[in-house]
Scaffold this motif. Structure first.
Motif, PDB file in Angstrom:
ATOM      1  N   THR A  71       0.853  -1.188   0.000  1.00 29.44           N
ATOM      2  CA  THR A  71       0.000   0.000   0.000  1.00 29.44           C
ATOM      3  C   THR A  71       0.887   1.235   0.000  1.00 29.44           C
ATOM      4  O   THR A  71       2.084   1.168   0.304  1.00 29.44           O
ATOM      5  CB  THR A  71      -0.907   0.047   1.245  1.00 29.44           C
ATOM      6  OG1 THR A  71      -0.073   0.219   2.409  1.00 29.44           O
ATOM      7  CG2 THR A  71      -1.744  -1.211   1.379  1.00 29.44           C
ATOM      8  N   ARG A  73       0.816   3.598   2.119  1.00 31.65           N
ATOM      9  CA  ARG A  73       1.243   3.757   3.516  1.00 31.65           C
ATOM     10  C   ARG A  73       2.468   2.894   3.817  1.00 31.65           C
ATOM     11  O   ARG A  73       3.432   3.354   4.430  1.00 31.65           O
ATOM     12  CB  ARG A  73       0.098   3.392   4.458  1.00 31.65           C
ATOM     13  CG  ARG A  73       0.468   3.459   5.938  1.00 31.65           C
ATOM     14  CD  ARG A  73      -0.713   3.060   6.808  1.00 31.65           C
ATOM     15  NE  ARG A  73      -1.804   4.009   6.698  1.00 31.65           N
ATOM     16  CZ  ARG A  73      -1.917   5.119   7.422  1.00 31.65           C
ATOM     17  NH1 ARG A  73      -0.990   5.421   8.289  1.00 31.65           N
ATOM     18  NH2 ARG A  73      -2.937   5.918   7.269  1.00 31.65           N
ATOM     19  N   GLU A  74       2.443   1.644   3.368  1.00 28.24           N
ATOM     20  CA  GLU A  74       3.580   0.745   3.589  1.00 28.24           C
ATOM     21  C   GLU A  74       4.825   1.232   2.855  1.00 28.24           C
ATOM     22  O   GLU A  74       5.927   1.188   3.403  1.00 28.24           O
ATOM     23  CB  GLU A  74       3.232  -0.675   3.140  1.00 28.24           C
ATOM     24  CG  GLU A  74       2.210  -1.354   4.019  1.00 28.24           C
ATOM     25  CD  GLU A  74       1.668  -2.649   3.414  1.00 28.24           C
ATOM     26  OE1 GLU A  74       1.349  -3.562   4.204  1.00 28.24           O
ATOM     27  OE2 GLU A  74       1.563  -2.741   2.170  1.00 28.24           O
ATOM     28  N   ALA A  76       5.501   4.344   2.094  1.00 26.48           N
ATOM     29  CA  ALA A  76       5.962   5.529   2.828  1.00 26.48           C
ATOM     30  C   ALA A  76       6.848   5.122   3.999  1.00 26.48           C
ATOM     31  O   ALA A  76       7.944   5.670   4.181  1.00 26.48           O
ATOM     32  CB  ALA A  76       4.765   6.339   3.320  1.00 26.48           C
ATOM     33  N   HIS A  77       6.398   4.161   4.783  1.00 25.51           N
ATOM     34  CA  HIS A  77       7.175   3.710   5.937  1.00 25.51           C
ATOM     35  C   HIS A  77       8.481   3.037   5.514  1.00 25.51           C
ATOM     36  O   HIS A  77       9.520   3.238   6.143  1.00 25.51           O
ATOM     37  CB  HIS A  77       6.348   2.785   6.818  1.00 25.51           C
ATOM     38  CG  HIS A  77       5.255   3.500   7.539  1.00 25.51           C
ATOM     39  ND1 HIS A  77       5.487   4.410   8.545  1.00 25.51           N
ATOM     40  CD2 HIS A  77       3.920   3.468   7.385  1.00 25.51           C
ATOM     41  CE1 HIS A  77       4.348   4.902   8.983  1.00 25.51           C
ATOM     42  NE2 HIS A  77       3.371   4.344   8.287  1.00 25.51           N
ATOM     43  N   GLN A  83       4.983   9.822   8.276  1.00 21.75           N
ATOM     44  CA  GLN A  83       3.641  10.266   7.930  1.00 21.75           C
ATOM     45  C   GLN A  83       3.375  10.045   6.443  1.00 21.75           C
ATOM     46  O   GLN A  83       4.060  10.649   5.604  1.00 21.75           O
ATOM     47  CB  GLN A  83       3.471  11.756   8.260  1.00 21.75           C
ATOM     48  CG  GLN A  83       3.659  12.105   9.717  1.00 21.75           C
ATOM     49  CD  GLN A  83       2.592  11.471  10.584  1.00 21.75           C
ATOM     50  OE1 GLN A  83       1.430  11.379  10.181  1.00 21.75           O
ATOM     51  NE2 GLN A  83       2.975  11.014  11.754  1.00 21.75           N
ATOM     52  N   PRO A  84       2.377   9.225   6.108  1.00 20.67           N
ATOM     53  CA  PRO A  84       2.058   9.003   4.693  1.00 20.67           C
ATOM     54  C   PRO A  84       1.731  10.297   3.936  1.00 20.67           C
ATOM     55  O   PRO A  84       2.079  10.423   2.760  1.00 20.67           O
ATOM     56  CB  PRO A  84       0.847   8.066   4.745  1.00 20.67           C
ATOM     57  CG  PRO A  84       1.012   7.344   6.045  1.00 20.67           C
ATOM     58  CD  PRO A  84       1.594   8.359   6.992  1.00 20.67           C
ATOM     59  N   SER A 100      -0.684   7.289  -5.583  1.00 24.38           N
ATOM     60  CA  SER A 100      -1.747   6.404  -6.064  1.00 24.38           C
ATOM     61  C   SER A 100      -1.946   6.538  -7.577  1.00 24.38           C
ATOM     62  O   SER A 100      -2.195   5.551  -8.270  1.00 24.38           O
ATOM     63  CB  SER A 100      -3.056   6.677  -5.325  1.00 24.38           C
ATOM     64  OG  SER A 100      -3.397   8.043  -5.437  1.00 24.38           O
TER      65      SER A 100
END
Length: 129
Positions: A71, A73-74, A76-77, A83-84, A100
């Motif tokens: 994802t 979010r994943e 980003a980390h 913070q996404p 996206s």
């Protein structure tokens, strides 16, 4: 001397881009002062530490987003953003499209490619001395 400083610093960034890296930390690890490392980045790499770190992170993020296995979010980390939303803003600035939309393969004015030249950084990561 600056060439080796820059190359050592670039290797650390390439290996540890997901970590919370700072210029001071890298300078300490390559046994240099902050100012000497800044000069090495400017003269040898024709960039700044922050731009180099961002470029590496955004290139890795583009690769990860292209696989569709993670994802946003994943991703980003995994590239070092806590913070996404901060990651999405940086990615949009670098690639010219939201993460996206990059994953979907398009944007309002055409398809996006991972190798597209970023808006704020057009110089090479470093050059051989």
């Amino acid at each position: 001397m600056r060439t080796s400083l820059f190359q050592e610093a670039a290797e650390i960034v390439d290996r540890e881009y997901a970590s919370d890296l700072s210029l001071d930390d890298i300078a300490r690890r390559v046994a240099s002062s902050r100012r000497q490392l800044q000069r090495a980045y400017a003269e040898i790499g024709e960039t700044t530490f922050r731009d180099h770190l961002t470029r590496v992170r955004m290139q890795k993020a583009a690769e990860m987003l292209s696989t569709r296995a993670l994802t946003v979010r994943e991703v980003a980390h995994r590239v070092g953003y806590r913070q996404p939303a901060q990651f999405a803003k940086a990615f949009r600035r670098y690639q010219g499209v939201a993460p996206s939309d990059f994953r979907a393969g398009g944007r309002p004015d055409g398809p996006v490619r991972a190798a597209q030249t970023p808006r704020f950084e057009t110089r090479p990561a470093y050059r051989a001395a």
